[in-house]
Write a protein that holds these residues in place. Structure first.
Motif, PDB file in Angstrom:
ATOM      1  N   SER A   1       0.852  -1.188   0.000  1.00  0.00           N
ATOM      2  CA  SER A   1       0.000   0.000   0.000  1.00  0.00           C
ATOM      3  C   SER A   1       0.887   1.237   0.000  1.00  0.00           C
ATOM      4  CB  SER A   1      -0.902   0.007   1.243  1.00  0.00           C
ATOM      5  OG  SER A   1      -0.118   0.149   2.427  1.00  0.00           O
ATOM      6  N   LEU A   2       0.252   2.397  -0.071  1.00  0.00           N
ATOM      7  CA  LEU A   2       1.020   3.640   0.028  1.00  0.00           C
ATOM      8  C   LEU A   2       1.687   3.760   1.392  1.00  0.00           C
ATOM      9  CD1 LEU A   2      -1.496   6.101  -1.702  1.00  0.00           C
ATOM     10  CD2 LEU A   2       0.601   5.130  -2.665  1.00  0.00           C
ATOM     11  N   TRP A   3       1.080   3.155   2.402  1.00  0.00           N
ATOM     12  CA  TRP A   3       1.694   3.150   3.724  1.00  0.00           C
ATOM     13  C   TRP A   3       2.949   2.280   3.727  1.00  0.00           C
ATOM     14  CZ3 TRP A   3      -0.899   4.972   8.467  1.00  0.00           C
ATOM     15  CH2 TRP A   3      -2.038   5.748   8.182  1.00  0.00           C
ATOM     16  N   GLY A   4       2.888   1.159   3.039  1.00  0.00           N
ATOM     17  CA  GLY A   4       4.074   0.312   2.920  1.00  0.00           C
ATOM     18  C   GLY A   4       5.178   0.987   2.142  1.00  0.00           C
ATOM     19  N   LEU A   5       4.806   1.756   1.103  1.00  0.00           N
ATOM     20  CA  LEU A   5       5.802   2.503   0.343  1.00  0.00           C
ATOM     21  C   LEU A   5       6.450   3.574   1.210  1.00  0.00           C
ATOM     22  CD1 LEU A   5       7.091   2.938  -2.448  1.00  0.00           C
ATOM     23  CD2 LEU A   5       5.248   4.552  -2.946  1.00  0.00           C
ATOM     24  N   ARG A   6       5.659   4.225   2.027  1.00  0.00           N
ATOM     25  CA  ARG A   6       6.211   5.216   2.950  1.00  0.00           C
ATOM     26  C   ARG A   6       7.204   4.584   3.916  1.00  0.00           C
ATOM     27  NH1 ARG A   6       4.409   9.736   6.102  1.00  0.00           N
ATOM     28  NH2 ARG A   6       6.130  10.187   7.540  1.00  0.00           N
TER      29      ARG A   6
ATOM     30  N   THR B   1      12.987   4.850  11.574  1.00  0.00           N
ATOM     31  CA  THR B   1      12.777   6.131  12.241  1.00  0.00           C
ATOM     32  C   THR B   1      11.829   5.930  13.416  1.00  0.00           C
ATOM     33  OG1 THR B   1      11.033   6.661  10.644  1.00  0.00           O
ATOM     34  CG2 THR B   1      13.263   7.439  10.153  1.00  0.00           C
ATOM     35  N   ARG B   2      10.606   6.379  13.323  1.00  0.00           N
ATOM     36  CA  ARG B   2       9.682   6.286  14.440  1.00  0.00           C
ATOM     37  C   ARG B   2       8.507   5.380  14.097  1.00  0.00           C
ATOM     38  NH1 ARG B   2       6.447  11.758  15.573  1.00  0.00           N
ATOM     39  NH2 ARG B   2       5.628  10.278  17.093  1.00  0.00           N
ATOM     40  N   TYR B   3       7.631   5.200  15.073  1.00  0.00           N
ATOM     41  CA  TYR B   3       6.426   4.407  14.896  1.00  0.00           C
ATOM     42  C   TYR B   3       5.530   5.079  13.846  1.00  0.00           C
ATOM     43  CZ  TYR B   3       2.305   1.700  16.348  1.00  0.00           C
ATOM     44  OH  TYR B   3       1.221   0.857  16.380  1.00  0.00           O
ATOM     45  N   PRO B   4       4.906   4.335  12.933  1.00  0.00           N
ATOM     46  CA  PRO B   4       4.934   2.880  12.779  1.00  0.00           C
ATOM     47  C   PRO B   4       5.918   2.378  11.749  1.00  0.00           C
ATOM     48  CG  PRO B   4       3.190   3.791  11.424  1.00  0.00           C
ATOM     49  CD  PRO B   4       3.882   4.967  12.071  1.00  0.00           C
ATOM     50  N   TRP B   5       6.719   3.258  11.193  1.00  0.00           N
ATOM     51  CA  TRP B   5       7.548   2.901  10.043  1.00  0.00           C
ATOM     52  C   TRP B   5       8.707   1.974  10.416  1.00  0.00           C
ATOM     53  CZ3 TRP B   5       3.876   4.362   7.318  1.00  0.00           C
ATOM     54  CH2 TRP B   5       3.240   5.592   7.521  1.00  0.00           C
ATOM     55  N   ARG B   6       8.993   1.840  11.684  1.00  0.00           N
ATOM     56  CA  ARG B   6      10.085   0.965  12.094  1.00  0.00           C
ATOM     57  C   ARG B   6       9.626  -0.489  12.240  1.00  0.00           C
ATOM     58  NH1 ARG B   6      12.267   3.818  16.599  1.00  0.00           N
ATOM     59  NH2 ARG B   6      13.830   2.197  16.575  1.00  0.00           N
TER      60      ARG B   6
END
Length: 255
Positions: A127-132, A139-144
């Motif tokens: 998803s676009l969230w996964g691409l982000r 970095t920080r939650y939730p991308w880590r």
């Protein structure tokens, strides 16, 4: 990162416009689903600062976390809950931030009673969230977190004997940091299920614990114990009076 730091980072992120956008849609989903699940004991693992069981009609509802405002403080990999005692477990964004998600699922399978249900929410890597996350990892939650593919999670649940009951995707808008941009892309939310159903930033799974091999065994009754059939007397039609006398006379003809 320690569990306390992860919890603090998550609470800080949910206070941002993007976190509030996601939380509102998750709360709406959990409110609708848990209201139709009945039983005696329900547990929420993680994010206990937000009551995702508030719409449940199950009398005993407990939050479980390693720290924070949880009713029970415990490691998700070793829950202090009796086996076959839980009717419902909700698991909001726990698997992506665990070093051993398989063990957490095994523990959930252990504590759930037969026909008990688990409701899971996870970030969707496709998803676009996964691409982000690709450009913001570490970095920080939730991308880590380590986002889990939907087919992979389905396989994990199937191997543990769970049967999928329902599922849905939400949060189709791009993960923008500012509220005005989230509002600008608001049209993507209602159109997501129709035009790009697998591209939601978050997916939900509802699964039921099945116990195979349970079958009622009935006894085989002996034919000798069955009651004998009583034959009904069949009346004999007579045409002459002497025939009636003969019919009442015993064999042998004695007076």
């Amino acid at each position: 990162m320690s569990t306390a730091e992860l919890t603090y980072d998550a609470e800080q992120w949910f206070a941002t416009p993007l976190g509030a956008y996601l939380l509102a849609r998750e709360q709406e989903y959990f409110d609708r689903v848990v209201a139709d699940i009945f039983g005696y004991n329900a547990f929420q693992l993680g994010l206990t600062g937000h009551d995702l069981l508030r719409a449940s009609r199950i009398p005993l509802r407990c939050g479980v976390d390693a720290n924070g405002s949880a009713s029970i403080r415990a490691d998700f990999r070793d829950l202090p809950i009796a086996s076959n005692s839980a009717d419902l477990v909700v698991l909001p964004h726990v698997l992506e931030f665990s070093e051993d998600p398989h063990q957490i699922l095994r523990e959930i399978e252990r504590v759930l009673m037969p026909e008990g249900q688990v409701v899971i929410s996870c970030f969707n890597p496709w998803s676009l969230w996964g691409l982000r996350r690709v450009f913001s990892a570490g970095t920080r939650y939730p991308w880590r977190g380590r986002f889990i593919n939907l087919p992979r999670l389905k396989d994990w649940l199937s191997l543990l004997g769970f049967e999928l009951a329902a599922g849905q995707m939400r949060c189709y808008a791009p993960p923008c940091a500012q509220q005005k941009w989230l509002a600008h892309f608001g049209f993507m939310e209602p159109a997501g299920d129709r035009w790009w159903p697998m591209a939601g930033g978050v997916y939900f799974l509802q699964a039921v614990k099945r116990v195979r091999g349970m079958r009622l065994i009935t006894p085989r009754w002996s034919d000798r114990l069955a009651p004998k059939e009583n034959l009904a007397v069949v009346p004999k039609k007579v045409r002459q009076p002497e025939d009636a006398v003969a019919a009442r006379t015993p064999l042998g003809g004695g007076q």
